[in-house]
Design an enzyme around this catalytic site. Structure first.
Site, PDB file in Angstrom:
ATOM      1  N   ASN A 153     -12.806  -3.440   2.538  1.00 40.09           N
ATOM      2  CA  ASN A 153     -13.732  -2.317   2.678  1.00 40.09           C
ATOM      3  C   ASN A 153     -14.718  -2.354   1.507  1.00 40.09           C
ATOM      4  O   ASN A 153     -14.312  -2.568   0.367  1.00 40.09           O
ATOM      5  CB  ASN A 153     -12.967  -0.999   2.669  1.00 40.09           C
ATOM      6  CG  ASN A 153     -12.020  -0.876   3.853  1.00 40.09           C
ATOM      7  OD1 ASN A 153     -12.313  -1.360   4.941  1.00 40.09           O
ATOM      8  ND2 ASN A 153     -10.876  -0.236   3.647  1.00 40.09           N
ATOM      9  N   ASP A 174       0.849  -1.192   0.000  1.00 39.01           N
ATOM     10  CA  ASP A 174       0.000   0.000   0.000  1.00 39.01           C
ATOM     11  C   ASP A 174       0.889   1.248   0.000  1.00 39.01           C
ATOM     12  O   ASP A 174       1.907   1.308   0.688  1.00 39.01           O
ATOM     13  CB  ASP A 174      -0.911  -0.019   1.243  1.00 39.01           C
ATOM     14  CG  ASP A 174      -2.071   0.945   1.110  1.00 39.01           C
ATOM     15  OD1 ASP A 174      -3.219   0.477   1.020  1.00 39.01           O
ATOM     16  OD2 ASP A 174      -1.832   2.180   1.085  1.00 39.01           O
ATOM     17  N   HIS A 222     -10.271  -5.340  -3.185  1.00 39.54           N
ATOM     18  CA  HIS A 222      -8.934  -5.648  -2.668  1.00 39.54           C
ATOM     19  C   HIS A 222      -9.029  -6.034  -1.210  1.00 39.54           C
ATOM     20  O   HIS A 222      -9.889  -5.556  -0.471  1.00 39.54           O
ATOM     21  CB  HIS A 222      -7.987  -4.466  -2.858  1.00 39.54           C
ATOM     22  CG  HIS A 222      -8.544  -3.159  -2.385  1.00 39.54           C
ATOM     23  ND1 HIS A 222      -9.450  -2.441  -3.134  1.00 39.54           N
ATOM     24  CD2 HIS A 222      -8.352  -2.463  -1.255  1.00 39.54           C
ATOM     25  CE1 HIS A 222      -9.788  -1.343  -2.472  1.00 39.54           C
ATOM     26  NE2 HIS A 222      -9.131  -1.334  -1.323  1.00 39.54           N
TER      27      HIS A 222
HETATM   28  P1  5GP Z   1      -9.684   1.239   0.234  1.00 39.95           P
HETATM   29  O1  5GP Z   1      -9.847   2.528   1.010  1.00 39.95           O
HETATM   30  O2  5GP Z   1     -10.334   1.342  -1.122  1.00 39.95           O
HETATM   31  O3  5GP Z   1     -10.084   0.013   0.993  1.00 39.95           O
HETATM   32  O4  5GP Z   1      -8.116   1.070   0.013  1.00 39.95           O
HETATM   33  C1  5GP Z   1      -7.434   1.638  -1.033  1.00 39.95           C
HETATM   34  C2  5GP Z   1      -5.988   1.596  -0.642  1.00 39.95           C
HETATM   35  O5  5GP Z   1      -5.226   1.818  -1.797  1.00 39.95           O
HETATM   36  C3  5GP Z   1      -5.575   2.676   0.370  1.00 39.95           C
HETATM   37  O6  5GP Z   1      -5.039   2.060   1.516  1.00 39.95           O
HETATM   38  C4  5GP Z   1      -4.558   3.521  -0.383  1.00 39.95           C
HETATM   39  O7  5GP Z   1      -3.494   3.935   0.448  1.00 39.95           O
HETATM   40  C5  5GP Z   1      -4.093   2.573  -1.467  1.00 39.95           C
HETATM   41  N1  5GP Z   1      -3.700   3.219  -2.701  1.00 39.95           N
HETATM   42  C6  5GP Z   1      -4.355   4.215  -3.351  1.00 39.95           C
HETATM   43  N2  5GP Z   1      -3.722   4.511  -4.495  1.00 39.95           N
HETATM   44  C7  5GP Z   1      -2.645   3.675  -4.567  1.00 39.95           C
HETATM   45  C8  5GP Z   1      -1.616   3.515  -5.549  1.00 39.95           C
HETATM   46  O8  5GP Z   1      -1.552   4.173  -6.586  1.00 39.95           O
HETATM   47  N3  5GP Z   1      -0.672   2.569  -5.275  1.00 39.95           N
HETATM   48  C9  5GP Z   1      -0.713   1.803  -4.140  1.00 39.95           C
HETATM   49  N4  5GP Z   1       0.265   0.906  -3.979  1.00 39.95           N
HETATM   50  N5  5GP Z   1      -1.673   1.928  -3.216  1.00 39.95           N
HETATM   51  C10 5GP Z   1      -2.629   2.864  -3.424  1.00 39.95           C
END
Ligand code: 5GP
Length: 114
Positions: free
Chosen positions: A87, A30, A100
């Site tokens: 989530n 992340d 994810h």
């Molecule tokens: P969500 O909030 O959708 O469950 O998690 C999305 C996750 O993706 C977040 O923890 C955020 O930090 C991560 N994230 C967002 N954009 C990127 C990216 O471009 N690369 C990586 N490696 N992680 C990302």
């Protein structure tokens, strides 16, 4: 729906620190880690949310979950413990609409997460 940031990572159009890959699953660190270990496991075939998953996705979701568990075991932190989170939609805190699984480890977790 398939053209999210994570679909671009699958297609190697944007960089990511990839830690695991097989035919159906990709895992990468992340960008904004919430624990010393914070890895995202995604199916290469995009499913937007857990809510959008159906019976035909059961095997893929099983593989995704087991890939995270295998990674934890291989990295040696499974006995200490870890947390897996998916989530779903806005109130669930989802920001990237390509399903994810977050694998968090390396510190003590609290419940409820808030
Ligand atoms: P969500 O909030 O959708 O469950 O998690 C999305 C996750 O993706 C977040 O923890 C955020 O930090 C991560 N994230 C967002 N954009 C990127 C990216 O471009 N690369 C990586 N490696 N992680 C990302």
């Amino acid at each position: 729906m398939s053209d999210t940031l994570f679909a671009k990572i699958v297609r190697r159009e944007i960089p990511a620190d990839i830690v695991y890959e097989d035919a159906e699953v990709l895992a990468f660190r992340d960008l904004n880690p919430q624990a010393p270990v914070h890895v995202l496991f995604i199916p290469k075939r995009a499913i937007s949310t857990l809510d959008a998953a159906r019976g035909e996705d059961a095997l893929l979701l099983g593989k995704l979950t087991l890939a995270a568990a295998s990674y934890a075991r291989a990295q040696g932190f499974s006995e200490q413990g870890y947390r897996c989170v998916i989530n779903c939609n806005a109130d669930g805190g989802q920001t990237v609409y390509h399903l994810h699984l977050h694998l968090l480890a390396g510190r003590s977790m609290h419940w409820p997460p808030g």
